[in-house]
Scaffold this motif. Structure first.
Motif, short mmCIF file in Angstrom:
data_model
loop_
_atom_site.label_atom_id
_atom_site.label_comp_id
_atom_site.label_asym_id
_atom_site.label_seq_id
_atom_site.Cartn_x
_atom_site.Cartn_y
_atom_site.Cartn_z
N ASN A 2 0.85 -1.18 0.00
CA ASN A 2 0.00 0.00 0.00
C ASN A 2 0.89 1.23 0.00
N SER A 3 0.62 2.14 -0.93
CA SER A 3 1.46 3.34 -1.02
C SER A 3 0.63 4.53 -1.47
N PRO A 4 0.83 5.69 -0.84
CA PRO A 4 0.15 6.90 -1.30
C PRO A 4 0.60 7.32 -2.70
N ASN A 5 1.66 6.73 -3.20
CA ASN A 5 2.06 7.00 -4.58
C ASN A 5 1.10 6.38 -5.59
N ASN A 6 0.34 5.38 -5.12
CA ASN A 6 -0.61 4.68 -5.98
C ASN A 6 -2.07 4.98 -5.64
N ILE A 7 -2.36 5.18 -4.38
CA ILE A 7 -3.72 5.45 -3.93
C ILE A 7 -3.67 6.65 -3.00
N SER A 8 -4.35 7.73 -3.38
CA SER A 8 -4.31 8.94 -2.58
C SER A 8 -5.59 9.74 -2.76
N GLU A 9 -5.76 10.73 -1.90
CA GLU A 9 -6.90 11.65 -2.00
C GLU A 9 -6.36 13.06 -1.99
N SER A 10 -6.86 13.87 -2.93
CA SER A 10 -6.42 15.26 -3.02
C SER A 10 -7.50 16.09 -3.68
N GLY A 11 -7.81 17.21 -3.07
CA GLY A 11 -8.81 18.11 -3.65
C GLY A 11 -10.19 17.50 -3.75
N GLY A 12 -10.46 16.50 -2.92
CA GLY A 12 -11.77 15.85 -2.94
C GLY A 12 -11.86 14.70 -3.92
N TYR A 13 -10.76 14.36 -4.60
CA TYR A 13 -10.76 13.27 -5.57
C TYR A 13 -9.88 12.12 -5.09
N LEU A 14 -10.38 10.90 -5.28
CA LEU A 14 -9.57 9.72 -5.11
C LEU A 14 -8.72 9.56 -6.36
N ARG A 15 -7.43 9.29 -6.18
CA ARG A 15 -6.52 9.16 -7.32
C ARG A 15 -5.86 7.78 -7.29
N LEU A 16 -6.05 7.05 -8.38
CA LEU A 16 -5.44 5.73 -8.55
C LEU A 16 -4.37 5.86 -9.63
N THR A 17 -3.14 5.56 -9.29
CA THR A 17 -2.01 5.88 -10.17
C THR A 17 -1.16 4.66 -10.49
N THR A 18 -0.82 4.53 -11.77
CA THR A 18 0.18 3.57 -12.23
C THR A 18 1.48 4.31 -12.45
N ARG A 19 2.58 3.77 -11.95
CA ARG A 19 3.84 4.48 -12.04
C ARG A 19 5.02 3.50 -12.15
N ALA A 20 6.13 4.02 -12.62
CA ALA A 20 7.39 3.27 -12.65
C ALA A 20 8.14 3.55 -11.36
N GLU A 21 8.62 2.51 -10.70
CA GLU A 21 9.41 2.67 -9.50
C GLU A 21 10.87 2.89 -9.87
N ALA A 22 11.66 3.33 -8.91
CA ALA A 22 13.07 3.67 -9.18
C ALA A 22 13.88 2.44 -9.58
N ALA A 23 13.49 1.27 -9.07
CA ALA A 23 14.25 0.05 -9.37
C ALA A 23 13.31 -1.14 -9.35
N PRO A 24 13.63 -2.20 -10.06
CA PRO A 24 12.79 -3.41 -10.04
C PRO A 24 12.70 -4.00 -8.64
N PHE A 25 11.61 -4.71 -8.36
CA PHE A 25 11.43 -5.38 -7.08
C PHE A 25 10.69 -6.70 -7.33
N THR A 26 10.68 -7.56 -6.35
CA THR A 26 10.07 -8.89 -6.49
C THR A 26 8.70 -8.92 -5.85
N CYS A 27 7.72 -9.44 -6.59
CA CYS A 27 6.37 -9.64 -6.07
C CYS A 27 6.16 -11.11 -5.77
N SER A 28 5.53 -11.38 -4.62
CA SER A 28 5.19 -12.76 -4.26
C SER A 28 3.90 -13.16 -4.94
#
Length: 210
Positions: A2-28
């Motif tokens: 869970n990260s505010p970089n992907n799910i956040s609220e601002s100005g009364g809007y829910l924002r769902l964001t797809t983004r590139a991270e600084a480096a690759p990581f492993t998902c289980s």
């Protein structure tokens, strides 16, 4: 994660964001761990709110993107996804799906197993003004699913399930709401050098009536 970089609220809007991270990581993953450099945002009302029949309205704005590689979805899924069998036998209601390769339209889709081919489960003629807020509405009764955008009817389906189901199955059980912003696949596949990131779907509100 869970990260505010992907799910956040601002100005009364829910924002769902797809983004590139600084480096690759492993998902289980139960099917095997994998490495990625991309994260996305999704929320659901599973375990908190679900409903059978009624009116559902979502006011949302999809990413300002015209290149392939992004998919945003406003949809409903059954609490018991295996009640009538594996997907799509138990049903799924995609109120609005945005594919960035087609930024001027949004696609609804009613997923189930029909007794005979059902020409009304989807179409590609529901036009929108790209990146602007629009109202996406599902009206769900015991015999009809109607999707409208900004008050204009887009899709009407009176489903006819394959045996052993009988209408109104599988759309006679409680569904929860899901809102997702993700990377595209298939003909709308993500391109690391061509798909613009970060990309955000904004949600103004979600409302439901019995």
């Amino acid at each position: 994660m869970n990260s505010p970089n992907n799910i956040s609220e601002s100005g009364g809007y829910l924002r769902l964001t797809t983004r590139a991270e600084a480096a690759p990581f492993t998902c289980s993953d139960p099917l095997g761990n994998y490495s990625t450099q991309y994260t996305s945002g999704a929320i659901t009302t599973y375990g908190k709110f679900s409903q059978t029949y009624g009116r559902f309205e979502i006011r949302a704005a999809f990413p300002a993107a015209t290149a392939a590689g992004l998919q945003s979805s406003l949809w409903l899924d059954p609490n018991n996804g295996a009640k009538y069998g594996a997907w799509p036998a138990s049903g799924e209601i995609d109120v609005a799906e945005f594919y960035s390769q087609y930024p001027d339209r949004v696609i609804p889709y009613i997923h189930y197993l029909p007794a005979t081919p059902d020409p009304n489960v989807t179409n590609t003629v529901c036009l929108i003004t790209p990146s602007q807020f629009h109202s996406y509405v599902l009206q769900w009764t015991t015999n009809q699913l109607t999707v409208s955008f900004d008050g204009t009817s887009c899709l009407v389906d009176t489903w006819n399930p394959a045996a052993p189901l009988v209408a109104p199955q599988p759309f006679d059980q409680s569904f929860f709401v899901a809102l997702t912003q993700a990377l595209g696949v298939g003909s709308n596949v993500f391109g690391s050098t061509s798909t613009p990131l970060p990309a955000t779907t904004q949600i103004d509100y979600v409302r439901a009536w019995k």
